[in-house]
Design an enzyme around this catalytic site. Structure first.
Site, PDB file in Angstrom:
ATOM      1  N   LYS A  28       0.594  -0.718  -0.001  1.00  0.00           N
ATOM      2  CA  LYS A  28      -0.054   0.281  -0.337  1.00  0.00           C
ATOM      3  C   LYS A  28       0.494   0.998   0.269  1.00  0.00           C
ATOM      4  O   LYS A  28       1.964   1.196   0.404  1.00  0.00           O
ATOM      5  CB  LYS A  28      -0.825  -0.188   1.257  1.00  0.00           C
ATOM      6  CG  LYS A  28      -1.676  -1.494   1.043  1.00  0.00           C
ATOM      7  CD  LYS A  28      -2.341  -1.622   0.032  1.00  0.00           C
ATOM      8  CE  LYS A  28      -3.597  -2.241   0.018  1.00  0.00           C
ATOM      9  NZ  LYS A  28      -3.127  -4.339   0.106  1.00  0.00           N
TER      10      LYS A  28
HETATM   11  C1  LIG Z   1      -9.075  -2.766  -2.330  1.00  0.00           C
HETATM   12  C2  LIG Z   1      -8.552  -3.812  -0.518  1.00  0.00           C
HETATM   13  N1  LIG Z   1      -9.190  -4.006   0.294  1.00  0.00           N
HETATM   14  C3  LIG Z   1      -9.246  -4.576   1.409  1.00  0.00           C
HETATM   15  C4  LIG Z   1      -7.658  -4.857   1.418  1.00  0.00           C
HETATM   16  C5  LIG Z   1      -6.953  -5.879   2.183  1.00  0.00           C
HETATM   17  O1  LIG Z   1      -5.614  -5.444   3.328  1.00  0.00           O
HETATM   18  P1  LIG Z   1      -5.001  -6.258   4.313  1.00  0.00           P
HETATM   19  O2  LIG Z   1      -4.064  -7.061   3.621  1.00  0.00           O
HETATM   20  O3  LIG Z   1      -4.917  -5.403   4.674  1.00  0.00           O
HETATM   21  O4  LIG Z   1      -5.762  -6.930   4.942  1.00  0.00           O
HETATM   22  C6  LIG Z   1      -6.969  -4.990   0.536  1.00  0.00           C
HETATM   23  C7  LIG Z   1      -5.269  -5.098   0.185  1.00  0.00           C
HETATM   24  O5  LIG Z   1      -4.795  -6.391   0.587  1.00  0.00           O
HETATM   25  C8  LIG Z   1      -7.052  -4.196  -1.014  1.00  0.00           C
HETATM   26  O6  LIG Z   1      -5.998  -4.175  -2.031  1.00  0.00           O
END
Ligand SMILES: Cc1ncc(COP(=O)(O)O)c(C=O)c1O
Length: 441
Positions: free
Chosen positions: A210
């Site tokens: 991210k």
């Molecule tokens: C659009 C989106 N939503 C939610 C997530 C979930 O985040 P995490 O990996 O921190 O659980 C991600 C990334 O992994 C994502 O790209």
């Protein structure tokens, strides 16, 4: 760049000279910027022997500082650090009391976590097509609203919002809740309003890919105090905390089932340092990406994703769409041969067809209506009978399907240099010409 290479040279895929031979830098925007500031804040937590946010020997309050600074910077009323973006989505869905009998509208280009948050709560996801912004299409959104629709999960994919103003207006007109998934868009905005401020709840992720990262981590934002208090209880053990940081079980309105998704002070330290660098990180990506976009605009062989408000784009991806699926495959292979690729293991320049669980029909737990429990919940829940015939397979969304087939995605690293940018421009021009000749564009 090997200086002798010009746009008129034979493509590297046909044996001509490649534009470059060294890999482009890894994507992972925030990771390139991890340094002394992160170390200093983490050291303070370690030195204080206080890694838990609610009590300890000598609290450094890194998570609280992250939340407060986040609100100051982006204009939210409340923010809460959590353990991941996936946890944040799950909490958001439960904060809005969604469950069996409820439909949540989700776009076809998203991330598996968006669907999993809805399904784990017992609600039913309903697919909405995307438009030229690669985010939810407001026109299809209006068509898909039914008497069951309780919420829209709008996902600001690949670094930029789409027509979020229209989406917010539609939700308000129909009295439907709006969750903004800003996981891929930290630091982004639309017409000078930060993402996460258009909906009832916004969520962010600080996972490694991210715009800013704490390895694992996430954040929820809202302007609604009652929702915030529910979110606080849900992210923890189902109850609020008293000023001493101990669970307070007295208030019957916040006796819930917690998700166990607190942010640790170590993650808070990382995220705080990274948040302070966010303008630098997104500024670098946005600048490089728009230099590339402007230089290759007008090539007949492809179109670029529509970005309604370039100033609010955070810049981590360039999406191009080619005349056919065959042309898109050829273009990506040709770009890779020109040296537009990252180090082994990275996903620097790929076809959308190789972008996995970002596309609805690749999520087999959705297409196969899988359950975590033996009774098939939530698909078998009587309140969800209305969704028995829902089909999530390829073919459900015409526009998403064809954009998926014909598009390519290039990661814009947060440390691209002038030469990298020039190489990317040259490679796109060369390959565009090759595609024009080969496919008669
Ligand atoms: C659009 C989106 N939503 C939610 C997530 C979930 O985040 P995490 O990996 O921190 O659980 C991600 C990334 O992994 C994502 O790209």
């Amino acid at each position: 760049m090997d200086t002798e290479v010009t746009v008129l040279d034979a493509l590297a895929i046909d044996g001509g000279p490649p534009v470059r031979t060294t890999p482009l830098p890894w994507e992972l925007p925030g990771a390139h910027y991890i340094g002394a500031e992160e170390r200093e804040l983490i050291d303070a937590v370690v030195d204080a022997q206080s890694p838990f946010r609610f009590y300890g020997f000598d609290l450094q309050a890194t998570v609280t500082r992250l939340e407060n600074e986040w609100c100051e910077r982006f204009g939210h009323r409340f923010a809460l650090g959590v353990s991941s973006g996936t946890a944040a989505l799950t909490i958001a869905v439960s904060a809005l009391e969604l469950g069996p009998g409820d439909e949540v509208l989700v776009p076809g280009y998203l991330w598996v976590s968006c669907v999993s948050a809805v399904v784990s709560a017992g609600a039913i996801p309903r697919l909405v097509d995307i438009d030229d912004t690669f985010t939810i299409d407001p026109a299809d959104l209006e068509n898909k609203i039914t008497s069951r629709t309780r919420a829209v999960l709008c996902v600001h994919m690949s670094g930029a919002p789409g027509r979020i103003d229209r989406v917010a207006d539609i939700c308000a007109a129909h009295d439907i809740a709006l969750i903004e998934d800003c996981a891929q868009c930290a630091g982004g905005s639309f017409n000078d309003r930060a993402v996460g401020r258009f909906g009832d709840i916004g969520i962010f992720s600080f996972q490694l890919n991210k715009n800013m990262t704490s390895g694992e981590g996430g954040l929820l934002v809202t302007d609604d105090e009652a929702l915030y208090r529910r979110i606080v209880a849900l992210h923890d053990l189902g109850y609020p905390r008293n000023p001493e940081g101990r669970l307070d079980t007295a208030d019957p309105s916040y006796q819930l089932w917690g998700k166990g998704a607190r942010m640790s002070e170590l993650a808070g330290a990382m995220a705080l340092a990274q948040m302070r660098k966010l303008p630098k990180i997104t500024g670098a990506m946005r600048k490089a990406k728009w230099r590339i976009r402007e230089a290759i605009e007008g090539c007949a062989a492809f179109t670029m994703r529509s970005i309604i408000d370039p100033a609010g784009d955070t810049g981590p991806f360039l999406i191009t769409t080619w005349p056919s699926a065959e042309a898109a495959s050829y273009a990506v292979e040709a770009l890779n041969a020109e040296g537009i690729r990252g180090p082994e293991g990275s996903l620097t320049c790929v076809r959308m067809r190789d972008f996995g669980l970002h596309w609805y029909f690749n999520i087999s737990s959705l297409t196969e209506k899988r359950s975590n429990s033996r009774d098939g919940f939530p698909w078998t829940h009587p309140a969800n009978d209305f969704a028995a015939a829902f089909d999530y397979g390829h073919g459900a969304l015409a526009r998403a399907d064809e954009l998926h087939a014909r598009s390519a995605i290039l990661s814009i690293a947060s440390i691209l240099g002038d030469e990298d940018v020039a190489d990317i421009v040259m490679a796109f021009k060369k390959v565009a010409r090759g595609v024009e000749l080969r496919f008669g564009v």
